[in-house]
Design an enzyme around this catalytic site. Structure first.
Site: not given
Length: 240
Positions: A67, A101-103, A105
């Protein structure tokens, strides 16, 4: 032939336990007849309905994605931002991320259409290690690294014991690269842990999930998991 609750869970309707509750409540039909007993098995040709909605059974698929930062761990976004499923347009199956996963990250994220598998991996009791590499502000002394390892008290409780290691420091820029290994999956946990010791995260990547690594993938790349890898993840998640 598969157990009815497993079929419902695999279709993403509910966890297996919730599926069992729906069966006992009389909310499930097989070939038009209400089923209220656990243990019933169905074949691919049987028609299953949950609260009147047909269960569409697909072949289970399992992917890992590298990602990028600036991508939402969701199947859609009301602000029109890029989401992780945008990397899988060629597949007809409805897949969704396992956890998030955070934006901001980057790193290894799993996606699947197997609801039971996803619920198993995300269960709080699983012991699957997740390895993060964080670039943080400041250079943490050894006692702060030890506090990460012992557990940090956050607003939603103390974190479980972790493993932490300083990989490098930049005295001129006053930053450090730290590897943190955890097996929990709380919201923004890694960032909150570093914030709690006074060293906010500047950049964060998840490099490993269980035995899976990003080896061979570039940012934005994805690949299908092998049956052996899926089996390994199930085994790791079922240890507790």
């Amino acid at each position: 032939m598969e157990r009815l609750q497993k079929v419902i869970a695999a279709a993403g309707f509910a966890s297996r336990r919730k599926a069992e509750e729906l069966i006992l409540q009389g909310q499930v039909k097989v070939n038009g007849k209400v089923v209220k007993e656990l243990g019933v098995k169905v074949s691919p040709s049987d028609r299953v309905e949950v609260t009147g909605i047909p269960v569409e059974r697909e072949e289970p698929i399992y992917f890992m994605l590298y990602k990028p930062r600036g991508v939402i761990s969701s199947v859609s976004d009301d602000k029109g931002r890029k989401v992780v499923t945008d990397f899988f347009h060629e597949y007809k199956q409805r897949i969704y991320p396992v956890g998030r996963l955070d934006y901001d990250t980057s790193g290894l994220l799993l996606l699947t259409n197997d609801g039971e598998f996803a619920n198993l991996l995300m269960h709080p009791k699983n012991e699957i290690e997740k390895v993060y590499v964080a670039k943080i502000k400041g250079i943490p002394p050894r006692e702060k690294i030890r506090s990460l390892e012992k557990g940090i008290r956050l607003e939603d409780g103390k974190t479980a014991p972790a493993k932490a290691k300083v990989l490098s420091i930049d005295k001129k820029k006053q930053t450090a690269i730290v590897e943190l290994i955890i097996h929990e999956g709380r919201n923004r946990q890694v960032r909150r842990m570093f914030e709690a010791i006074g060293h906010p995260v500047l950049k964060l990547k998840r490099e490993r999930y269980g035995l899976l690594t990003l080896q061979g993938l570039s940012v934005g790349d994805a690949r299908e998991l092998s049956p052996h890898e899926v089996k390994q993840l199930r085994t790791l998640a079922s240890k507790k």
